[in-house]
Motif scaffolding. Sequence first.
Motif, mmCIF file in Angstrom:
data_model
loop_
_atom_site.group_PDB
_atom_site.id
_atom_site.type_symbol
_atom_site.label_atom_id
_atom_site.label_comp_id
_atom_site.label_asym_id
_atom_site.label_seq_id
_atom_site.Cartn_x
_atom_site.Cartn_y
_atom_site.Cartn_z
ATOM 1 N N ASP A 150 6.967 -13.191 2.836
ATOM 2 C CA ASP A 150 8.433 -13.175 3.009
ATOM 3 C C ASP A 150 9.141 -13.343 1.670
ATOM 4 N N THR A 151 8.521 -14.126 0.766
ATOM 5 C CA THR A 151 9.113 -14.277 -0.582
ATOM 6 C C THR A 151 8.920 -12.992 -1.381
ATOM 7 N N TYR A 152 7.675 -12.502 -1.362
ATOM 8 C CA TYR A 152 7.315 -11.279 -2.105
ATOM 9 C C TYR A 152 8.217 -10.118 -1.700
ATOM 10 N N SER A 153 8.428 -9.930 -0.390
ATOM 11 C CA SER A 153 9.203 -8.745 0.034
ATOM 12 C C SER A 153 10.663 -8.856 -0.400
ATOM 13 N N LYS A 154 11.176 -10.100 -0.545
ATOM 14 C CA LYS A 154 12.550 -10.239 -1.052
ATOM 15 C C LYS A 154 12.627 -9.779 -2.509
ATOM 16 N N TRP A 155 11.594 -10.113 -3.310
ATOM 17 C CA TRP A 155 11.580 -9.650 -4.713
ATOM 18 C C TRP A 155 11.498 -8.127 -4.778
ATOM 19 N N ILE A 156 10.687 -7.531 -3.900
ATOM 20 C CA ILE A 156 10.570 -6.053 -3.910
ATOM 21 C C ILE A 156 11.932 -5.436 -3.632
ATOM 22 N N ASP A 157 12.610 -5.950 -2.614
ATOM 23 C CA ASP A 157 13.923 -5.371 -2.251
ATOM 24 C C ASP A 157 14.895 -5.453 -3.424
ATOM 25 N N ARG A 197 14.490 7.197 -4.575
ATOM 26 C CA ARG A 197 14.744 6.589 -3.261
ATOM 27 C C ARG A 197 13.922 7.331 -2.206
ATOM 28 N N SER A 198 12.892 6.692 -1.656
ATOM 29 C CA SER A 198 12.196 7.315 -0.520
ATOM 30 C C SER A 198 11.414 6.215 0.194
ATOM 31 N N PRO A 199 11.298 6.291 1.529
ATOM 32 C CA PRO A 199 10.684 5.178 2.269
ATOM 33 C C PRO A 199 9.254 4.889 1.814
ATOM 34 N N THR A 200 8.505 5.919 1.357
ATOM 35 C CA THR A 200 7.090 5.623 1.050
ATOM 36 C C THR A 200 6.898 5.151 -0.389
ATOM 37 N N THR A 201 7.851 5.457 -1.288
ATOM 38 C CA THR A 201 7.562 5.099 -2.697
ATOM 39 C C THR A 201 7.331 3.608 -2.820
ATOM 40 N N LYS A 202 8.097 2.796 -2.048
ATOM 41 C CA LYS A 202 8.014 1.336 -2.177
ATOM 42 C C LYS A 202 6.560 0.902 -1.973
ATOM 43 N N ASP A 203 5.995 1.269 -0.833
ATOM 44 C CA ASP A 203 4.616 0.822 -0.542
ATOM 45 C C ASP A 203 3.624 1.451 -1.505
ATOM 46 N N LYS A 204 3.796 2.766 -1.745
ATOM 47 C CA LYS A 204 2.822 3.480 -2.587
ATOM 48 C C LYS A 204 2.786 2.866 -3.990
ATOM 49 N N HIS A 205 3.963 2.619 -4.547
ATOM 50 C CA HIS A 205 4.002 2.074 -5.916
ATOM 51 C C HIS A 205 3.478 0.652 -5.968
ATOM 52 N N GLN A 206 3.790 -0.136 -4.946
ATOM 53 C CA GLN A 206 3.268 -1.508 -4.938
ATOM 54 C C GLN A 206 1.746 -1.500 -4.892
ATOM 55 N N GLU A 261 -2.920 -5.293 1.670
ATOM 56 C CA GLU A 261 -3.255 -4.746 2.987
ATOM 57 C C GLU A 261 -1.997 -4.516 3.812
ATOM 58 N N TRP A 262 -1.017 -5.411 3.641
ATOM 59 C CA TRP A 262 0.250 -5.256 4.391
ATOM 60 C C TRP A 262 0.912 -3.934 3.999
ATOM 61 N N HIS A 263 0.907 -3.628 2.675
ATOM 62 C CA HIS A 263 1.506 -2.362 2.219
ATOM 63 C C HIS A 263 0.732 -1.176 2.751
ATOM 64 N N GLU A 264 -0.614 -1.278 2.752
ATOM 65 C CA GLU A 264 -1.434 -0.150 3.227
ATOM 66 C C GLU A 264 -1.162 0.096 4.703
ATOM 67 N N ALA A 265 -1.000 -0.971 5.485
ATOM 68 C CA ALA A 265 -0.699 -0.827 6.923
ATOM 69 C C ALA A 265 0.675 -0.184 7.113
ATOM 70 N N SER A 266 1.683 -0.662 6.342
ATOM 71 C CA SER A 266 3.019 -0.066 6.544
ATOM 72 C C SER A 266 3.039 1.383 6.077
ATOM 73 N N LEU A 267 2.262 1.701 5.031
ATOM 74 C CA LEU A 267 2.215 3.092 4.560
ATOM 75 C C LEU A 267 1.572 3.969 5.626
ATOM 76 N N ALA A 268 0.473 3.474 6.233
ATOM 77 C CA ALA A 268 -0.227 4.238 7.280
ATOM 78 C C ALA A 268 0.732 4.477 8.447
ATOM 79 N N ALA A 269 1.446 3.427 8.841
ATOM 80 C CA ALA A 269 2.396 3.550 9.966
ATOM 81 C C ALA A 269 3.460 4.596 9.631
ATOM 82 N N LEU A 270 3.955 4.539 8.379
ATOM 83 C CA LEU A 270 5.019 5.451 7.948
ATOM 84 C C LEU A 270 4.520 6.888 7.975
#
Length: 329
Positions: A237-244, A270-279, A314-323
């Motif tokens: 929850d802390t990490y995702s605030k820094w990403i945003d 700006r694209s929904p997948t760049t966030k997860d992919k770049h992280q 792993e959280w990013h990989e899961a959200s990327l897969a879902a996306l």
Amino acid sequence: TPIPELGVETPQPEELRVELNPISGERPLTAITYRIFQERDLIRTFSIEPHKLLSYLFALEDSYQQVPYHNKLHGADVCQSMHVLLNSSGIKDVFNEFEILAAIFAAVVHDVHHSGLTNPFLIKTKNDLAILYNNESVLENHHVAVAFKLLQADERNIFSNLSAEQMETLRKRVVDMVLATDMAKHKTLLADFQNLLEAKKMSGNDYLTLESYDDRILVLKNLIHCADLSNMTKPLDTYSKWIDRLMVEFWKQGDAERDLGLDISPMCVRSPTTKDKHQIGFINSFVHPLWETWGSLVYPDANTILETLAQNREWHEASLAALTSSTTD
Ligand SMILES: COc1ccc(-c2ccn(CCC(=O)N3C[C@@H](C)O[C@H](C)C3)n2)cc1OC1CCCC1
Ligand SMILES: [Mg+2]
Ligand SMILES: [Zn+2]
């Protein structure tokens, strides 16, 4: 003489208490740094005048720009992370109080006056800072110059009771550490760090002994780089605030690049997948190798950090897969 609770004698304890109260949120950088200086007894050890420390920290905090990510909260965060990492058992008794003073100070000043733009952007737009620093670690040179400029006013010179020689060494350590936070230095910094640890392992003694300035500052440079790259090792929850915050800052740069007719930097698209992919890419290429090396030095102290880093990836990989599955079907 006992140091007063708020650090200084004041006719208005309530007003100062509000200012210093981190809950009130007005001055998180001052509150956290002042507390760390107190906890590590740096105020007494270096005869720092408390009112000068407050004046310096207020001016430093006000010199951090109001940008989404590289603002005073990031300065406070890296300072607090540095404080915790310095307590790792593997290095607990390695560094002396001068080095600790330099490391805490370098951490809190390391991004002061950051414009929310990257070095490549400042260089390709021929920004005055890029001209001034000849394209070489442009932001990092600026941060450490501003930090020392603020010290020139006598009422802010927290190091006024250090000898000229002590000040000279402190200044060299702080400049070396802040310049080491430039991502462009990452590969060399990590390679040198790995070589040092390899050589120490060969020597067989089970704890780290560092003789030369170069060996000692090399570990401190990697330490501040770890603190600067610690977002991914924090609870999700802390990490995702820094990403945003960071993505807003990068997307604003992307808008500026488009308006200027420049190529948009990959991280600023700006694209929904760049966030997860770049992280994921950043964790795999830079963050995990660095933290794994640090983890080998302070083993087993960094195990929780390494586990959290793996879970976050792993959280990013899961959200990327879902996306991607949602966009393909
Ligand atoms: C929360 O995410 C991050 C938090 C911190 C960093 C990071 C890398 C190197 N540093 C040290 C300072 C530095 O060199 N830069 C220049 C550039 C890499 O942007 C960084 C922000 C600052 N900090 C990277 C992060 O994510 C990557 C960048 C966008 C997606 C993946
Ligand atoms: Mg920086
Ligand atoms: Zn930083």
